[in-house]
Design an enzyme around this catalytic site. Structure first.
Site, PDB file in Angstrom:
ATOM      1  N   VAL A 115       3.133  35.616  40.742  1.00  0.00           N
ATOM      2  CA  VAL A 115       3.590  36.848  41.393  1.00  0.00           C
ATOM      3  C   VAL A 115       4.578  37.605  40.502  1.00  0.00           C
ATOM      4  CG1 VAL A 115       4.785  37.827  43.386  1.00  0.00           C
ATOM      5  CG2 VAL A 115       3.237  35.878  43.694  1.00  0.00           C
TER       6      VAL A 115
ATOM      7  N   ARG B 238      12.306  29.059  34.333  1.00  0.00           N
ATOM      8  CA  ARG B 238      12.678  27.692  34.025  1.00  0.00           C
ATOM      9  C   ARG B 238      12.297  27.330  32.592  1.00  0.00           C
ATOM     10  NH1 ARG B 238      10.439  23.913  38.701  1.00  0.00           N
ATOM     11  NH2 ARG B 238       8.761  25.408  38.442  1.00  0.00           N
TER      12      ARG B 238
ATOM     13  N   LYS C  62       5.343  31.348  58.637  1.00  0.00           N
ATOM     14  CA  LYS C  62       4.991  32.753  58.881  1.00  0.00           C
ATOM     15  C   LYS C  62       5.072  33.078  60.369  1.00  0.00           C
ATOM     16  CE  LYS C  62       2.162  32.828  54.715  1.00  0.00           C
ATOM     17  NZ  LYS C  62       0.828  32.478  54.168  1.00  0.00           N
TER      18      LYS C  62
END
Lengths: 430, 430
Positions: free
Chosen positions: B17, B48, B207
């Site tokens: 994303v 990272r 969600k």
């Protein structure tokens, strides 16, 4: 956070939508107060017939003088649900000049004069919101304008008129002709006594202009929208559609050209595959399919008209405008920076389904195929059938420009062996 | 209106994303500038593994010190696409404390700590937006929170996990068993190596918590959501579903009780009629059905996951937050004023499809029917079939509470004539 002075709302029009807006403002007052951060108060209701009894509305609020109401100076938000161009346009302009923001459900006015109204709103630093103008309760303008603000929309294709979808659905499911289906729609209250605005596509064209403008950040006016009604769709067309695994819908289609340099907007009946999500939109429901670079394919579905659904959209805007007002801010205004040219219909590229009545003799297909080839229209499939000296040819093309197709059809009409062009219908959704 | 100082964006995470967010910020820079009213600039990217090559991203912007990045003090918006609880929670909190607004796609964190994060955002007068946390690119949070702000939402029911929908769709269309369909989903990249979060319903439950909170203006945490995965759905269940004219979907369902005084949220597999719009949602697509007082039934459909669609949602939020910042305002924050109690699963009322293996002898049906009656569960239909001394009973009930159904099943298990309860599945969407 909670302030006690209520925000004052003036309602212009108290018909099917307006009365529902007033009712919900009363029944949901506590919720609206909590969601806005201040109470909202109905400060006046402008109507044409003041003597009509309106349940739940204080008769003292009712006036016939809409101009005086929007000029009061203490009104925070004017809700315009009169419809039509005038006096709505002048009233909205006057409202901005006297310090109010505006929520409108007026698709005809916004399609014609949206840019000018946005300009006046901008001059006075006020909001102009109109979610209810397109596809009733379906959240569509806010998602296009805000949720997809970081994306590039390439196509908006939808069923944005419930009356015509009801009629076409009825024709599809019962085999009825246009007139019979229209009569049923009228009897059930889905069609007005004069159905012209719906069946000739004017209503859908206004919505297409609004959607194209928002999707492409470009001014698109009603005059820019190609429009073809659905009064000439026949039971035979539905039979042809079924043979192709399709149904027929009246579609509003707003597209960015393949090179990205121009846009088009159009309303016309079209065949779409039964497997397409829009094919299964039944009755008076609306649905809009959106294609964008990053998000891909999205669809929004719901009731496209009616007092309650339209009132839901109006009230959503009312809450947003009231919040903006408390914040001392305004929401996104008109965005027309891209200013892309709107191409004429001739440049639209799509597929076509053409039925021809032809002489039943050898060589006809070769003649017809030559005409298509000469105009650069590539044929996908041809089906020939005939008996008793009569014959028909059904041609489905690959993608071609509207101009090329029009030229093809003109040339076909000149062929001795072509007795008539029974129907031409665009094929979308593939 | 256009200011020249760019808004500075810090990106936390640069995976599927994040890299797409960075790419679109570059390719669509002019559009973003026009839509926001000021340029946006990628000011830093926390990762990272700094040595991995990231096409299109200036290596000078890359850092492993996310904390230092959010503490810089000149960052306008932090985009958090790391996922998981920590360090995301601390980084977001630190961002607010150092003057940034936040756009997040982190459903797990928002379902667990949304209220606390909203509180910190509110203290610092900053925005917290997270359209991408639910149903990927589908505009859903903004429509629920803003478009329907003047309406009363009674039900949100949806397919909010693409992995499990892919698996169930595959089982439905090919007759495959769960493991076979999961293997295919894994091979095609639709399921992760460890699919637990998806197939056990944890992702969908997060969600559901977020959606219920927004829809009902009530805090709903992940722990409040009843959760049942779909690993035990069998090919036989699909066969039973088809006999009823249904298919099986993993649904997230948030409901207001009939008396309006409480809400429930749950995730479980359920049968739904093939005629329901959710039944035709194929592959990894998501769709959410919303029912409200005034708007009626709405549906939102689109890709529920993937780098590009999720980035589209993130960027829509980024534009909104940047506009708010230029306006010196903030958008709607948490709305939990209704504070309705969240009822336990026992109080959920729905219909059930129960398959029993029973002894093939007279009187069994009467015994079984008596048990249902004693627990107040009314039977809609029963189908009996048997051969070779084995028999099965399929019972479909009318609406009953989960507690009553559970009591019924416990009692059925104690009957000598009932050899086993082969399956229990809820029936929704009617």
């Amino acid at each position: 956070m909670m302030r006690t002075r209520p925000l004052k709302v003036a309602l212009l029009g108290c018909g099917v939508v307006g009365s529902e807006v007033a009712r919900i403002m009363t029944t949901h007052a506590d919720d609206l107060t909590a969601r806005i951060g201040a109470p909202v108060e109905l400060a006046g209701v402008a109507v044409r017939r003041p003597d009509r009894v309106r349940e739940g509305i204080d008769q003292n609020l009712v006036t016939t003088d809409a101009t005086a109401l929007v000029k009061r100076g203490d009104i925070d938000v004017v809700v315009e649900v009169i419809g039509g161009i005038e006096p709505a346009r002048t009233l909205i302009t006057t409202a901005f000049e006297h310090g109010a923001s505006v929520v409108s459900a007026n698709k005809a006015l916004l399609a014609q004069d949206g840019a000018a109204l946005h300009a006046v709103a901008g001059q006075h630093d006020k909001d102009l919101y109109y979610e209810a103008a397109v596809a009733g309760a379906i959240p569509l303008i806010r998602p296009l304008r805000e949720s997809l603000a970081g994306d590039k929309i390439n196509r908006v294709m939808g069923i944005v008129n419930g009356t015509t979808n009801f009629i076409l659905d009825k024709m599809d499911s019962t085999g009825a002709g246009y007139q019979e289906a229209l009569d049923e729609a009228t009897a059930l209250g889905y069609a007005e006594a004069d159905p012209t605005a719906d069946v000739e596509g004017f209503d859908a064209a206004a919505k297409a202009a609004i959607l194209a403008g928002i999707a492409f950040h470009t001014r698109v006016r009603l005059d820019d929208v190609y429009r073809e009604g659905m009064t000439e769709v026949t039971a035979a067309d539905f039979a042809s559609a079924r043979e192709m695994g399709c149904t027929i819908k009246l579609l509003a289609i707003c597209e960015r050209a393949a090179d990205g340099a121009s846009v088009t907007a159009r309303v016309h009946p079209a065949m779409i595959p039964l497997s397409h999500p829009l094919a299964s939109v039944r009755g008076a429901y609306n649905a809009v399919f959106v294609e964008s670079d990053a998000a891909g394919q999205l669809m929004f579905y719901g009731p496209g008209a009616g007092g309650s659904p339209t009132a839901s959209a109006v009230l959503g805007d009312l809450v947003a405008v009231c919040r903006n007002r408390l914040n001392g801010a305004t929401g996104p205004g008109e965005s027309a920076y891209a200013a892309l040219p709107v191409s004429p219909m001739g440049e639209v590229v799509t597929r076509y389904h053409i039925s021809l009545d032809v002489a039943d003799k050898p060589g006809v297909l070769a003649q017809v195929a030559t005409v298509f080839a000469e105009h650069g229209v590539s044929i996908d499939t041809v089906r020939q059938s005939g008996k008793d000296g009569e014959a028909s040819l059904v041609v489905v093309t690959h993608r071609a420009s509207d101009a090329a197709l029009t030229g093809t059809v003109e040339a076909l009409r000149k062929l001795d062996t072509v007795r008539g062009v029974a129907s031409i219908m665009r094929v979308e959704g593939e």
